[in-house]
Design a protein around this motif. Structure first.
Motif, mmCIF file in Angstrom:
data_model
loop_
_atom_site.group_PDB
_atom_site.id
_atom_site.type_symbol
_atom_site.label_atom_id
_atom_site.label_comp_id
_atom_site.label_asym_id
_atom_site.label_seq_id
_atom_site.Cartn_x
_atom_site.Cartn_y
_atom_site.Cartn_z
ATOM 1 N N PHE A 181 6.742 10.854 -80.011
ATOM 2 C CA PHE A 181 8.092 11.147 -80.488
ATOM 3 C C PHE A 181 8.840 9.834 -80.694
ATOM 4 N N PRO A 182 9.553 9.694 -81.816
ATOM 5 C CA PRO A 182 10.170 8.398 -82.143
ATOM 6 C C PRO A 182 11.168 7.915 -81.095
ATOM 7 N N GLU A 183 11.091 6.614 -80.780
ATOM 8 C CA GLU A 183 12.129 5.985 -79.966
ATOM 9 C C GLU A 183 13.404 5.899 -80.802
ATOM 10 N N ALA A 184 14.508 5.576 -80.149
ATOM 11 C CA ALA A 184 15.815 5.595 -80.818
ATOM 12 C C ALA A 184 15.859 4.655 -82.022
ATOM 13 N N ASP A 185 15.221 3.472 -81.923
ATOM 14 C CA ASP A 185 15.293 2.525 -83.034
ATOM 15 C C ASP A 185 14.536 3.046 -84.262
ATOM 16 N N VAL A 186 13.391 3.703 -84.023
ATOM 17 C CA VAL A 186 12.639 4.292 -85.133
ATOM 18 C C VAL A 186 13.407 5.493 -85.699
ATOM 19 N N MET A 187 14.017 6.272 -84.810
ATOM 20 C CA MET A 187 14.782 7.433 -85.266
ATOM 21 C C MET A 187 15.948 7.011 -86.157
ATOM 22 N N ARG A 188 16.559 5.871 -85.854
ATOM 23 C CA ARG A 188 17.649 5.359 -86.694
ATOM 24 C C ARG A 188 17.144 5.097 -88.123
ATOM 25 N N LYS A 189 15.940 4.535 -88.229
ATOM 26 C CA LYS A 189 15.362 4.261 -89.548
ATOM 27 C C LYS A 189 15.069 5.568 -90.288
ATOM 28 N N ILE A 190 14.583 6.561 -89.547
ATOM 29 C CA ILE A 190 14.294 7.862 -90.150
ATOM 30 C C ILE A 190 15.579 8.507 -90.659
ATOM 31 N N VAL A 191 16.628 8.436 -89.836
ATOM 32 C CA VAL A 191 17.920 9.013 -90.229
ATOM 33 C C VAL A 191 18.464 8.312 -91.467
ATOM 34 N N GLU A 192 18.316 7.000 -91.522
ATOM 35 C CA GLU A 192 18.839 6.223 -92.659
ATOM 36 C C GLU A 192 18.163 6.646 -93.964
ATOM 37 N N VAL A 193 16.881 7.035 -93.881
ATOM 38 C CA VAL A 193 16.169 7.505 -95.072
ATOM 39 C C VAL A 193 16.774 8.816 -95.577
ATOM 40 N N HIS A 194 17.102 9.713 -94.638
ATOM 41 C CA HIS A 194 17.584 11.045 -95.008
ATOM 42 C C HIS A 194 19.107 11.104 -95.174
ATOM 43 N N GLU A 215 15.844 15.271 -72.718
ATOM 44 C CA GLU A 215 15.409 14.917 -71.372
ATOM 45 C C GLU A 215 15.930 15.872 -70.306
ATOM 46 N N GLN A 216 16.664 16.897 -70.709
ATOM 47 C CA GLN A 216 17.213 17.845 -69.752
ATOM 48 C C GLN A 216 16.092 18.609 -69.033
ATOM 49 N N PRO A 217 16.004 18.508 -67.710
ATOM 50 C CA PRO A 217 14.966 19.252 -66.977
ATOM 51 C C PRO A 217 15.099 20.757 -67.204
ATOM 52 N N GLY A 218 13.988 21.411 -67.389
ATOM 53 C CA GLY A 218 13.984 22.854 -67.558
ATOM 54 C C GLY A 218 14.065 23.324 -68.998
ATOM 55 N N LEU A 219 14.202 22.378 -69.930
ATOM 56 C CA LEU A 219 14.287 22.749 -71.345
ATOM 57 C C LEU A 219 12.939 23.303 -71.811
ATOM 58 N N LYS A 220 12.945 24.476 -72.425
ATOM 59 C CA LYS A 220 11.698 25.112 -72.850
ATOM 60 C C LYS A 220 11.164 24.490 -74.133
ATOM 61 N N LYS A 221 12.040 24.278 -75.119
ATOM 62 C CA LYS A 221 11.618 23.689 -76.398
ATOM 63 C C LYS A 221 12.513 22.499 -76.729
ATOM 64 N N LYS A 222 11.934 21.323 -76.657
ATOM 65 C CA LYS A 222 12.697 20.121 -76.980
ATOM 66 C C LYS A 222 12.953 20.060 -78.477
ATOM 67 N N PRO A 223 14.185 19.730 -78.888
ATOM 68 C CA PRO A 223 14.464 19.601 -80.321
ATOM 69 C C PRO A 223 13.662 18.457 -80.932
ATOM 70 N N SER A 224 13.261 18.638 -82.183
ATOM 71 C CA SER A 224 12.373 17.688 -82.852
ATOM 72 C C SER A 224 13.135 16.827 -83.853
ATOM 73 N N THR A 225 12.378 15.972 -84.544
ATOM 74 C CA THR A 225 12.962 15.103 -85.564
ATOM 75 C C THR A 225 13.623 15.918 -86.664
ATOM 76 N N SER A 226 12.927 16.944 -87.154
ATOM 77 C CA SER A 226 13.488 17.746 -88.236
ATOM 78 C C SER A 226 14.784 18.424 -87.800
ATOM 79 N N GLU A 227 14.873 18.785 -86.525
ATOM 80 C CA GLU A 227 16.071 19.467 -86.032
ATOM 81 C C GLU A 227 17.249 18.506 -85.869
ATOM 82 N N VAL A 228 16.983 17.282 -85.453
ATOM 83 C CA VAL A 228 18.101 16.335 -85.352
ATOM 84 C C VAL A 228 18.609 15.961 -86.746
ATOM 85 N N LEU A 229 17.720 15.943 -87.741
ATOM 86 C CA LEU A 229 18.160 15.665 -89.118
ATOM 87 C C LEU A 229 19.047 16.794 -89.634
#
Length: 281
Positions: A181-194, A215-229
């Motif tokens: 899963f992308p680190e924050a710096d890579v995610m910034r580059k991904i966001v900049e593209v979109h 990172e919330q303990p107990g989370l069943k489905k962590k949100p993904s890259t497509s969801e943050v976009l």
């Protein structure tokens, strides 16, 4: 025509990912890509095809998909019906053979990118049933007696969401890469593209909240890259400022959380956290 993949303008590929793609091309082995949903596995194949200017074929695997369907299917029922009706076409068995995606890729005049998407959805025997075909790049058609060989060896990209273990014999024939899963710096580059030109303060506030959510303990489905976009698209559409995203204990759910949280258990988790925070005041 280039045969080296270095990412594209619309797809941020890390160094280890581009290295894996190029290694698989050099070795002429299928590239098996794993990673949690939403990390761009399927899109990778499309971007490789685009970057190398190659045609692409997609074989989307379902729980009911059989390996034979990737080679060909023989419609014996239609042939029997046609024979009863006295149809002339019944004398040529080729009229009743439907070519699968592997056959289409093998007979292509030029190199193609063949995506076998979500192979782990199929039966456990599915990968084993394709071992020889993917290794030797040929298969036999029993109804016609012919052997179909790849004219030009395709670039095969196989994705898996890790829903089930794949057989060792299959894994040995692949070059493997896990998309972390992308680190924050890579995610910034991904966001900049979109979302080019997004304000830095809003992006920082949103990504901080997004990674805290993951990172919330107990989370069943962590949100993904497509969801943050998608979430960022909504934040921009609503013209929200960084301060609008601030959460306190009494309001633990993020703004427009329906883009990030995709099941009621996770929503209830944050509602319970908010309730507990209010009681402690």
């Amino acid at each position: 025509m280039t045969t080296r993949f270095d990412g594209t303008d619309s797809y941020v590929a890390t160094d280890d990912l581009t290295m894996a793609v190029n290694a698989a091309i050099t070795l002429e082995r299928p590239l098996l890509v794993k990673g949690e949903p939403g990390t761009g596995k399927t899109e990778l194949a499309r971007q490789v095809a685009s970057a190398l200017d190659l045609p692409m074929m997609e074989w989307n695997i379902k729980s009911t998909t059989k390996a034979q369907q990737g080679l060909y299917e023989y419609d014996a029922v239609s042939r029997l019906r046609d024979s009863q009706l006295g149809e002339e076409r019944v004398h040529d068995v080729k009229n009743y053979i439907k070519k699968g995606k592997l056959w289409q890729a093998f007979e292509a005049e030029q190199k193609v990118v063949l995506l076998i998407d979500e192979i782990d959805k199929a039966d456990i025997e599915f990968p084993n049933d394709l071992l020889q075909e993917l290794d030797k790049m040929e298969f036999h058609v029993y109804e016609t007696g012919e052997t179909i060989k790849a004219r030009v060896r395709p670039i095969v990209i196989i994705t898996s969401n890790n829903e089930k273990e794949l057989p060792d014999a299959f894994l040995r024939r692949c070059f493997f890469h896990y998309i972390r899963f992308p680190e924050a710096d890579v995610m910034r580059k991904i966001v900049e593209v979109h979302h080019p030109g997004i304000k830095g303060e809003l992006l920082t506030a949103a990504l901080t909240q997004f990674y805290e959510l993951r990172e919330q303990p107990g989370l069943k489905k962590k949100p993904s890259t497509s969801e943050v976009l998608d979430w960022l698209k909504l934040l921009l559409a609503e013209d929200l400022a960084p301060e609008d995203l601030k959460r306190d204990g009494a309001n633990a759910l993020p703004k427009l959380h329906g883009a990030l949280l995709k099941n009621e258990q996770d929503v209830h988790l944050f509602e319970r956290l908010a309730f507990m925070a209010r009681r402690q005041r």
